[in-house]
Write a protein that holds these residues in place. Structure first.
Motif, PDB file in Angstrom:
ATOM      1  N   ASP A 263       7.626  -6.938 -10.996  1.00 39.75           N
ATOM      2  CA  ASP A 263       7.866  -6.146  -9.779  1.00 39.75           C
ATOM      3  C   ASP A 263       9.146  -6.711  -9.180  1.00 39.75           C
TER       4      ASP A 263
ATOM      5  N   ILE B  21      21.693   2.516  -7.646  1.00 41.65           N
ATOM      6  CA  ILE B  21      22.127   1.201  -8.149  1.00 41.65           C
ATOM      7  C   ILE B  21      21.319   0.772  -9.381  1.00 41.65           C
ATOM      8  N   THR B  22      20.037   1.134  -9.440  1.00 33.74           N
ATOM      9  CA  THR B  22      19.224   0.692 -10.581  1.00 33.74           C
ATOM     10  C   THR B  22      19.845   1.172 -11.888  1.00 33.74           C
TER      11      THR B  22
ATOM     12  N   ARG C 258      16.613   5.900  -0.839  1.00 30.96           N
ATOM     13  CA  ARG C 258      16.860   5.376   0.499  1.00 30.96           C
ATOM     14  C   ARG C 258      17.523   6.452   1.356  1.00 30.96           C
TER      15      ARG C 258
ATOM     16  N   VAL D  81      10.467  -1.029  -9.534  1.00 38.63           N
ATOM     17  CA  VAL D  81      11.566  -1.263  -8.597  1.00 38.63           C
ATOM     18  C   VAL D  81      11.591  -0.172  -7.539  1.00 38.63           C
ATOM     19  N   GLY D  82      12.151  -0.508  -6.394  1.00 38.40           N
ATOM     20  CA  GLY D  82      12.507   0.512  -5.412  1.00 38.40           C
ATOM     21  C   GLY D  82      11.627   0.587  -4.196  1.00 38.40           C
ATOM     22  N   GLU D  83      10.391   0.145  -4.306  1.00 38.59           N
ATOM     23  CA  GLU D  83       9.455   0.242  -3.186  1.00 38.59           C
ATOM     24  C   GLU D  83       8.264  -0.651  -3.513  1.00 38.59           C
ATOM     25  N   PRO D  84       7.476  -0.950  -2.511  1.00 39.20           N
ATOM     26  CA  PRO D  84       6.319  -1.786  -2.804  1.00 39.20           C
ATOM     27  C   PRO D  84       5.362  -1.060  -3.757  1.00 39.20           C
TER      28      PRO D  84
ATOM     29  N   THR E  45      25.189   4.288   0.088  1.00 35.06           N
ATOM     30  CA  THR E  45      23.770   4.138   0.389  1.00 35.06           C
ATOM     31  C   THR E  45      23.558   4.342   1.883  1.00 35.06           C
TER      32      THR E  45
ATOM     33  N   TRP F 110      12.307  -6.977  -6.767  1.00 33.98           N
ATOM     34  CA  TRP F 110      12.839  -6.608  -5.453  1.00 33.98           C
ATOM     35  C   TRP F 110      14.341  -6.847  -5.411  1.00 33.98           C
ATOM     36  N   TRP F 111      15.058  -5.824  -4.974  1.00 37.96           N
ATOM     37  CA  TRP F 111      16.509  -5.958  -4.759  1.00 37.96           C
ATOM     38  C   TRP F 111      17.016  -4.744  -4.026  1.00 37.96           C
ATOM     39  N   GLN F 112      18.332  -4.624  -3.902  1.00 37.91           N
ATOM     40  CA  GLN F 112      18.939  -3.565  -3.098  1.00 37.91           C
ATOM     41  C   GLN F 112      20.291  -3.157  -3.682  1.00 37.91           C
TER      42      GLN F 112
ATOM     43  N   GLY G 129      11.334   6.006  -3.579  1.00 38.32           N
ATOM     44  CA  GLY G 129      12.322   5.024  -4.027  1.00 38.32           C
ATOM     45  C   GLY G 129      13.755   5.405  -3.658  1.00 38.32           C
TER      46      GLY G 129
ATOM     47  N   ILE H 190       6.938  -7.898  -0.111  1.00 35.17           N
ATOM     48  CA  ILE H 190       7.859  -7.123   0.725  1.00 35.17           C
ATOM     49  C   ILE H 190       7.029  -6.141   1.543  1.00 35.17           C
TER      50      ILE H 190
ATOM     51  N   ASN I  48      12.215   5.019   2.766  1.00 39.67           N
ATOM     52  CA  ASN I  48      12.231   4.881   1.326  1.00 39.67           C
ATOM     53  C   ASN I  48      11.333   5.988   0.758  1.00 39.67           C
TER      54      ASN I  48
HETATM   55  O1  PRX Z   1      13.033  -1.902   1.123  1.00 36.39           O
HETATM   56  C1  PRX Z   1      13.395  -2.439  -0.113  1.00 36.39           C
HETATM   57  C2  PRX Z   1      13.040  -1.468  -1.220  1.00 36.39           C
HETATM   58  O2  PRX Z   1      14.214  -0.705  -1.458  1.00 36.39           O
HETATM   59  C3  PRX Z   1      15.267  -1.140  -0.609  1.00 36.39           C
HETATM   60  C4  PRX Z   1      16.577  -1.058  -1.314  1.00 36.39           C
HETATM   61  O3  PRX Z   1      16.841   0.268  -1.645  1.00 36.39           O
HETATM   62  P1  PRX Z   1      18.068   0.623  -2.546  1.00 36.39           P
HETATM   63  O4  PRX Z   1      19.286  -0.039  -2.015  1.00 36.39           O
HETATM   64  O5  PRX Z   1      18.115   2.110  -2.681  1.00 36.39           O
HETATM   65  O6  PRX Z   1      17.772  -0.022  -3.935  1.00 36.39           O
HETATM   66  C5  PRX Z   1      16.613   0.351  -4.623  1.00 36.39           C
HETATM   67  C6  PRX Z   1      16.642  -0.221  -6.016  1.00 36.39           C
HETATM   68  C7  PRX Z   1      17.005  -1.637  -6.118  1.00 36.39           C
HETATM   69  C8  PRX Z   1      14.894  -2.542  -0.239  1.00 36.39           C
HETATM   70  O7  PRX Z   1      15.551  -2.953   0.952  1.00 36.39           O
HETATM   71  N1  PRX Z   1      12.633  -2.145  -2.439  1.00 36.39           N
HETATM   72  C9  PRX Z   1      13.345  -2.302  -3.568  1.00 36.39           C
HETATM   73  N2  PRX Z   1      12.606  -2.924  -4.514  1.00 36.39           N
HETATM   74  C10 PRX Z   1      11.409  -3.189  -3.966  1.00 36.39           C
HETATM   75  C11 PRX Z   1      11.425  -2.703  -2.645  1.00 36.39           C
HETATM   76  N3  PRX Z   1      10.364  -2.846  -1.832  1.00 36.39           N
HETATM   77  C12 PRX Z   1       9.284  -3.484  -2.305  1.00 36.39           C
HETATM   78  N4  PRX Z   1       9.191  -3.963  -3.559  1.00 36.39           N
HETATM   79  C13 PRX Z   1      10.222  -3.841  -4.429  1.00 36.39           C
HETATM   80  N5  PRX Z   1      10.090  -4.303  -5.671  1.00 36.39           N
END
Ligand code: PRX
Length: 668
Positions: free
Chosen positions: A430, A329-330, A546, A405-408, A283, A432-434, A544, A532, A541
């Motif tokens: 909704d 990762i998703t 990175r 998932v992935g962005e706001p 990543t 949020w994770w990484q 979605g 977030i 991002n």
């Molecule tokens: O900035 C956040 C955003 O995606 C980042 C993580 O990216 P990545 O490691 O590629 O994983 C994406 C899939 C899990 C975070 O640091 N992000 C992820 N989910 C959200 C989000 N931003 C806002 N809302 C979310 N639900």
């Protein structure tokens, strides 16, 4: 019905504080979910959350019993953020492929569909039961063994969304090999760097790929280019997806179908330690070199499995669809490991939302009676723009839960999702994770948490988010904003950056002692809900995906005539964020179409087409401090067309640069 909560008061415990929700833009889970859901009320959420925080070892012990262990662990966790040392379920023994396949067959569910593969073309689909999958995984595991792959060896998977990708992942974990999936859109150069970083022994790829109108994505050709400089690769296994003619290198390349046909159907799963590596996934970070995020076996599986069941309220007969690509990762956690450890029917989709038309997602939902649908806000924005007729002609009545998932997610697409897709009948999670977190950390629970469009709401069980000031002070109370960090560990957390533990410590634990720093900013609203606000580091991002600004800058810098580049994000209607590149050319070189093209193709070559800049502005100079540091804050304001709130520019070596940048024109 989803009720809009009006002046309704809900007691909700978050971090031991009582919170009230009485906003008229709050959506309450529908009553029909309340009874049968795994977590069926906010009180239940609060109760479990409180227990999980009070006695984490006890909590994570009870959760881990969902997995079949050859030997139980001696100690639940051993974590020291000051040394970036994270271990879970110490000395526990398990096999991930056994947990994802064999145990379902052994318990009489062998005939249940494990994977529904939906091809790019609507006429193509396939189903694999758990029994069929087991045979395929065992056979391919034997192929890997015959190619000399042993426990601990790294195996690179460079494929599109074809069933063999999941089969290969599960075959790797059956024999203890560590897979490294490289997203199929990455270029040959990116693939080469990733293979070399973790010294992969074998590469698995396909002849060509199909995706939307692209029917000949040169996967094997790219792989061949990468393999010119990858000394660790001994063999290449090629899946015949399209059947087009490709070059096979004698003594190195073999066909998947030829190798598997006579392979033995016997392959006992290898006993793995809980902390044995499961996979590496690269990543982007804030430097040019991608990070090989390493996840291990026991904790990751426990966490992916548990979050999948609870957050999607997964039930035995559900058909679950996550539209992500397994290259991210998703896809790892919520197409393969989470759902399959739960014995779910999981859909794997090769195509794109707009092919053959904008109703494709909804056709798939209709065709397979999907119950949980999990996608990215960027896809929703793209589909929303095309109007509702694509949706109305499809039957979406099977849907129960929607996820993002992935962005706001912004309010318009959230409301569209709720109304047009969910018919105001499906809670939206909704999440949020990484990549680093392995699984979801902040999310509503569908039948428990009142939702607010745009908020990931409350922490999952056992998760302790905090907001920090720039100085690292914890920001207490609600209605506050800061840097998002975690002050305790959870089983799904990454363990290291492959081959560079110091970088792991430096990136995540050095800035704020005792915390895992996420790189995101967030605000906690008056009700304790998390919103977030996006990355606070140099990571973009894009749809979605990175992408590090430094990676794009490095790629632009390799184009002919380029002296220097600075890349920032800007708001983009569909992608969420777009890439804006400011480029300074070498003295005596003028901007031209040719230079522009070479910049774009350099990015496509070095990274992949998904990282191409949306806007390029040639600039005589970049805004730098007297010590030579580029002031990206200023570039961001210019890219966002927000030049009136530029802030202090007096520390610039040459403040007149700003004026010329504001007047400058954009080339793409
Ligand atoms: O900035 C956040 C955003 O995606 C980042 C993580 O990216 P990545 O490691 O590629 O994983 C994406 C899939 C899990 C975070 O640091 N992000 C992820 N989910 C959200 C989000 N931003 C806002 N809302 C979310 N639900």
């Amino acid at each position: 019905m989803v009720y809009i909560l009006n002046a309704l008061t809900i007691k909700c415990l978050n971090k031991g504080k009582s919170i009230m929700v009485r906003d008229n833009n709050t959506y309450f889970p529908s009553s029909k979910w309340l009874e049968n859901a795994h977590v069926n009320s906010i009180d239940k959420y609060n109760e479990i959350y409180e227990e999980s925080i009070k006695d984490p070892d006890q909590f994570w012990t009870s959760v881990a019993d969902r997995i079949d262990w050859y030997k139980r662990w001696d100690k639940v966790s051993d974590v020291d953020y000051n040394k970036a040392k994270i271990s879970w379920y110490l000395n526990g023994k398990l096999n991930v492929s056994y947990n994802c396949i064999d145990r379902h067959v052994e318990s009489g569910n062998g005939d249940k569909t494990a994977i529904i593969w939906e091809g790019n073309d609507p006429s193509e689909d396939k189903k694999y039961t758990y029994s069929e999958l087991l045979i395929r995984v065992k056979k391919f595991a034997n192929v890997l063994k015959s190619l000399g792959v042993k426990k601990g060896d790294r195996v690179c998977l460079y494929m599109q969304m074809i069933p063999e990708l999941s089969i290969a992942m599960l075959a790797c974990c059956r024999i203890g090999a560590v897979h490294s999936v490289v997203f199929g859109a990455f270029s040959a150069d990116s693939l080469r760097d990733r293979i070399n970083d973790s010294s992969c022994k074998i590469l698995i790829t396909q002849d060509t790929g199909v995706r939307g109108v692209k029917n000949n994505i040169p996967m094997k050709e790219n792989a061949d280019k990468a393999l010119i400089n990858t000394p660790s690769i001994d063999s290449v296994v090629v899946v015949k997806r399209t059947g087009v003619n490709i070059e096979m290198v004698d003594g190195r390349d073999v066909w998947w179908h030829e190798e598997t046909i006579n392979a033995s159907e016997d392959c006992e799963p290898v006993e793995m330690d809980s902390e044995d590596p499961l996979f590496i996934l690269y990543t982007s970070g804030s430097t040019g070199k991608p990070k090989g995020v390493l996840h291990t076996s026991g904790g990751y599986l426990v966490y992916a499995s548990y979050t999948h069941e609870i957050i999607f309220d997964y039930k035995k007969n559900d058909v679950y669809w996550c539209t992500a690509d397994i290259g991210w990762i998703t896809g790892h956690s919520y197409i393969v490991y989470g759902p399959m450890s739960n014995g779910a029917t999981t859909i794997m989709f090769e195509g794109v939302p707009n092919y053959p038309d904008f109703g494709r997602f909804w056709d798939v939902v209709d065709k397979h009676n999907v119950n949980q649908f999990y996608t990215a806000p960027t896809a929703l924005r793209a589909l929303m723009k095309e109007g509702n007729t694509w949706v109305e002609s499809r039957n979406l009545s099977s849907l129960r839960i929607l996820g993002t998932v992935g962005e706001p997610i912004k309010e318009p697409e959230w409301k569209w999702y709720n109304k047009i897709i969910g018919k105001e009948n499906c809670p939206i999670v909704d999440t949020w994770w990484q990549t680093e977190t392995g699984g979801i950390l902040i999310s509503p629970l569908p039948a428990a948490t009142p939702t607010k469009p745009g908020s990931a709401t409350l922490p999952f069980f056992g998760i302790n988010p905090v907001l920090l000031s720039d100085e690292g002070e914890e920001i207490e109370g609600n209605n506050r904003q800061g840097l998002l960090a975690l002050n305790t560990s959870w089983p799904g957390q990454m363990r290291t950056i492959y081959g560079d533990h110091k970088r792991f410590f430096d990136t995540y634990f050095s800035q704020f002692s005792g915390y895992y720093f996420t790189g995101d900013g967030a605000k906690r609203d008056k009700d304790g809900y998390y919103w977030i606000t996006g990355r606070v580091d140099d990571v973009l991002n894009i749809s979605g995906h990175r992408i590090g600004t430094a990676e794009v800058e490095g790629a632009i810098g390799k184009a002919n005539g380029v002296a220097e580049a600075a890349v920032v994000g800007f708001p983009h209607d569909i992608k969420g964020q777009g890439i804006y590149a400011f480029v300074t050319l070498m003295t005596g070189i003028d901007s031209s179409e040719i230079i522009l093209k070479s910049i774009i193709s350099s990015v496509a070559k070095e990274i992949g087409p998904h990282a191409k800049p949306d806007k390029v502005q040639f600039a005589p100079a970049l805004p730098k401090t007297r010590s030579g540091k580029i002031m990206r804050r200023i570039l961001r304001k210019i890219a966002e067309k927000d030049v009136n709130s530029m802030g202090d520019i007096s520390t610039l070596a040459d403040p007149s640069v700003v004026e010329s940048l504001i007047k400058g024109s954009i080339q793409v």
